[in-house]
Write an enzyme that holds these catalytic residues in place. Structure first.
Site, PDB file in Angstrom:
ATOM      1  N   ASP A  80       0.846  -1.176   0.000  1.00  0.00           N
ATOM      2  CA  ASP A  80       0.000   0.000   0.000  1.00  0.00           C
ATOM      3  C   ASP A  80       0.892   1.239   0.000  1.00  0.00           C
ATOM      4  O   ASP A  80       1.869   1.302   0.755  1.00  0.00           O
ATOM      5  CB  ASP A  80      -0.888   0.012   1.254  1.00  0.00           C
ATOM      6  CG  ASP A  80      -2.353   0.113   0.907  1.00  0.00           C
ATOM      7  OD1 ASP A  80      -2.717   1.080   0.222  1.00  0.00           O
ATOM      8  OD2 ASP A  80      -3.137  -0.759   1.317  1.00  0.00           O
TER       9      ASP A  80
ATOM     10  N   GLU B 176      -6.581   3.596  -6.172  1.00  0.00           N
ATOM     11  CA  GLU B 176      -7.886   3.731  -5.523  1.00  0.00           C
ATOM     12  C   GLU B 176      -8.402   5.116  -5.904  1.00  0.00           C
ATOM     13  O   GLU B 176      -7.944   6.124  -5.373  1.00  0.00           O
ATOM     14  CB  GLU B 176      -7.766   3.610  -3.998  1.00  0.00           C
ATOM     15  CG  GLU B 176      -9.128   3.715  -3.312  1.00  0.00           C
ATOM     16  CD  GLU B 176      -9.040   3.958  -1.814  1.00  0.00           C
ATOM     17  OE1 GLU B 176      -9.958   3.528  -1.105  1.00  0.00           O
ATOM     18  OE2 GLU B 176      -8.076   4.600  -1.349  1.00  0.00           O
TER      19      GLU B 176
ATOM     20  N   HIS C   7     -10.785  -4.458   2.129  1.00  0.00           N
ATOM     21  CA  HIS C   7     -10.726  -4.128   3.555  1.00  0.00           C
ATOM     22  C   HIS C   7     -11.612  -2.942   3.927  1.00  0.00           C
ATOM     23  O   HIS C   7     -11.838  -2.687   5.111  1.00  0.00           O
ATOM     24  CB  HIS C   7      -9.282  -3.803   3.945  1.00  0.00           C
ATOM     25  CG  HIS C   7      -8.789  -2.530   3.331  1.00  0.00           C
ATOM     26  ND1 HIS C   7      -8.561  -2.409   1.982  1.00  0.00           N
ATOM     27  CD2 HIS C   7      -8.507  -1.322   3.866  1.00  0.00           C
ATOM     28  CE1 HIS C   7      -8.154  -1.182   1.708  1.00  0.00           C
ATOM     29  NE2 HIS C   7      -8.115  -0.497   2.830  1.00  0.00           N
ATOM     30  N   ASP C   8     -12.091  -2.188   2.940  1.00  0.00           N
ATOM     31  CA  ASP C   8     -12.919  -1.013   3.183  1.00  0.00           C
ATOM     32  C   ASP C   8     -14.392  -1.255   2.896  1.00  0.00           C
ATOM     33  O   ASP C   8     -15.186  -0.316   2.917  1.00  0.00           O
ATOM     34  CB  ASP C   8     -12.446   0.159   2.306  1.00  0.00           C
ATOM     35  CG  ASP C   8     -11.291   0.932   2.920  1.00  0.00           C
ATOM     36  OD1 ASP C   8     -11.123   0.873   4.149  1.00  0.00           O
ATOM     37  OD2 ASP C   8     -10.552   1.588   2.169  1.00  0.00           O
TER      38      ASP C   8
END
Length: 565
Positions: free
Chosen positions: A98, A256, A328-329
């Site tokens: 990330d 993203e 994960h979000d």
């Protein structure tokens, strides 16, 4: 299109804190990841995306980075990370990390130096602005609620943060700061990293005047995304980033991106785009409530089908998107995108097949391959997520009862994806010998890796067959580079599409209804490549007869992958 090394890869996201704990502290770690590389290889994974493992106070689960060059001790050491890189390489697997560079932690050395001298060099690494008439510089609401502006102690200034107040935004207009970020990125790529998933990157371009906008809520504030939507010029910053880092290493990057303007897709993922790929969030955006989660309705099948179809048709004109069911979000996809009657192994396999055989890069999130579902949360105190707590407050302020607000969070919280991976039916789902940092989903005794390993018809073994089909010598070309062509869009309950090259045509057809349906085949069938349902002699003969007569019967929650003439 120039062919890239990453076009035919299948990726897997690991949220390290919840993956596997090897030292009993209740927190997953890098040694847990290393121990499961063979499991991931057997699943068919080529590329692993690690959510942040950098040193952090974990206000936002590691997305608040205090040192970009250090591994958080909760996860292990830099030696552990180097071993992970080496072990992945032995298996011809790639590691991406990330990259969180819109903001850092307020514990980062840069920000501490900025606070110590609010008029000095380091203050310009951030956005320090004077207030207006005793109020913040503008009326922006952060993504996590409350003002985007936090007072700088002992001054008349405020600093800007689009996320938590402990996550000050970095000033991308400062060339010295940019160069320091580039140096850090190149340091990781020199280490052997294959690339990055790039967090919240569209937010790096600010309107430096920080103008007020019309409020969108009773608090007199406006979502900070309004400013992002209203400003131009992010592309210039992204090109500068690519030129000084990723481009030099042929690195894979996946962005993203939520606030991209409608006509900019080619600039982002085209032949010379800012990124290799970006996530397709079109289906996930269907459950966005205007004022909060409490307004988010359930996903309607036709809206979901249209969102995916339109995203596919648009993306294939210029590049490759990254396809996800969950991350994960987001809450778990089985609980979000399937009606209640389909939240079972057949429906889970159906959803997986639709996603993984689309054009683009499939990203699987940890636990998705066994069909993990949303947990049951009994109190707001059980949640850890900062965003969930804010959404609970918003729902209560809007007049919902505690029970109603809790039900909303049960459905929408990203903590649903962060419950520890269910490895077995042993205590704590085999995740830890200690006390897990977040509750284990109680259904771990039914849904877990160990049980599914030994069941040929399990979701896990189906995922293995599905990925193997996508990557097989005979079909890799059509599933990687074949066109996406929507099919049977006139139906009420069928999600279907072709993947086509000049020499191959594959039909993927799924029945999301409670009732069986029969489709008239538009092309003669050659063979069935994959089915999510148990075959029987009767069904085999019935299907064979149907294919001979150019019809395709689909039971409820059935998906078939057919090779056609």
């Amino acid at each position: 299109m120039n062919r890239k090394w990453w076009h035919d890869k299948v990726a897997y996201q690991i949220y390290p804190k919840s993956f596997l704990d090897t030292n009993g502290d209740g927190i997953g770690d890098l040694r847990g990841v290393i121990s499961k590389l063979d499991y991931l290889k057997q699943l068919g994974i080529d590329m692993i995306w690690l959510s942040p493992v950098y040193k952090s106070p974990f206000v936002d689960q590691g997305y608040d980075i205090a040192d970009y060059y250090a591994i958080a001790e909760e996860f292990g050491t830099m030696e552990d990370f180097d071993e992970l890189l080496a072990e992945a390489k032995k298996r011809n697997m790639y590691i991406i990390m990330d990259l969180v560079i819109n903001h850092c932690s307020d514990q980062h050395e840069w920000f501490q130096k900025a606070l110590a001298d609010p008029d000095g060099e380091y203050a310009d690494y951030f956005y320090f602005r004077k207030g207006k008439n005793g109020n913040p510089p503008s009326n922006y609401r952060s993504y996590f609620g409350g003002s985007c502006w936090e007072p700088v102690p002992g001054t008349d200034k405020y600093y800007f943060h689009m996320f938590a107040k402990e996550q000050p935004d970095l000033n991308w207009e400062n060339p010295v700061l940019r160069q320091k970020l580039y140096d850090m990125i190149n340091w990781w790529l020199d280490k052997g990293l294959a690339g990055f998933r790039i967090d919240a990157i569209i937010n790096i371009k600010k309107d430096l005047n920080f103008p007020d906008y019309e409020p969108d809520g009773p608090d007199g504030m406006v979502n900070c995304s309004k400013m992002v939507d209203s400003v131009d010029g992010v592309g210039k910053l992204l090109e500068d980033l690519k030129k000084h880092t990723f481009e030099k290493y042929d690195a894979f990057t996946v962005g993203e991106v939520f606030n991209m303007k409608a006509d900019e897709l080619a600039e982002f993922i085209g032949e010379n785009g800012h990124f290799s790929s970006m996530f397709d969030f079109s289906a996930h955006c269907l459950t966005e409530g205007k004022r909060g989660w409490y307004e988010a309705g359930p996903v309607q099948f036709k809206d979901w089908r249209a969102a995916i179809t339109n995203a596919q048709l648009t993306a294939q004109t210029c590049g490759f998107e990254a396809n996800i069911i969950e991350n994960h979000d987001e809450p778990r996809g089985v609980s979000r995108f399937l009606p209640s009657y389909a939240q079972n192994p057949a429906g889970t396999k159906m959803l997986a097949t639709v996603s993984i055989l689309l054009r683009g890069i499939p990203f699987i999130y940890q636990g998705q391959e066994i069909g993990m579902q949303n947990a049951i949360w009994n109190s707001i105190d059980e949640f850890n997520d900062i965003s969930t707590k804010d959404q609970y407050r918003i729902a209560r302020d809007a007049g919902l009862t505690d029970r109603e607000a809790l039900a909303v969070c049960n459905r929408m919280s990203r903590d649903n994806a962060r419950t520890p991976v269910q490895w077995s039916d042993q205590p704590n789902a085999g995740f830890t010998s200690g006390t897990p940092w977040l509750k284990i989903n109680p259904n771990y005794t039914q849904i877990n890796v160990a049980n599914q390993e030994n069941d040929p018809s399990s979701v896990l073994n189906y995922y293995r067959r599905l990925i193997a089909l996508r990557k097989s010598t005979a079909y890799k070309e059509v599933f990687t580079y074949g066109k996406f062509v929507p099919a049977y869009q006139h139906t009420d309950s069928v999600m279907a599409y072709y993947r086509e090259t000049e020499t191959q045509r594959i039909l993927v057809a799924a029945n999301f209804s409670k009732k069986p349906v029969t489709l008239n085949l538009e092309h003669p069938a050659k063979q069935v490549l994959l089915s999510n349902m148990e075959a029987t002699d009767i069904m085999d003969s019935t299907l064979s007869d149907s294919l001979e007569s150019a019809t395709l019967p689909l039971r409820s929650c059935e998906i078939l992958v057919l090779e056609l003439e």
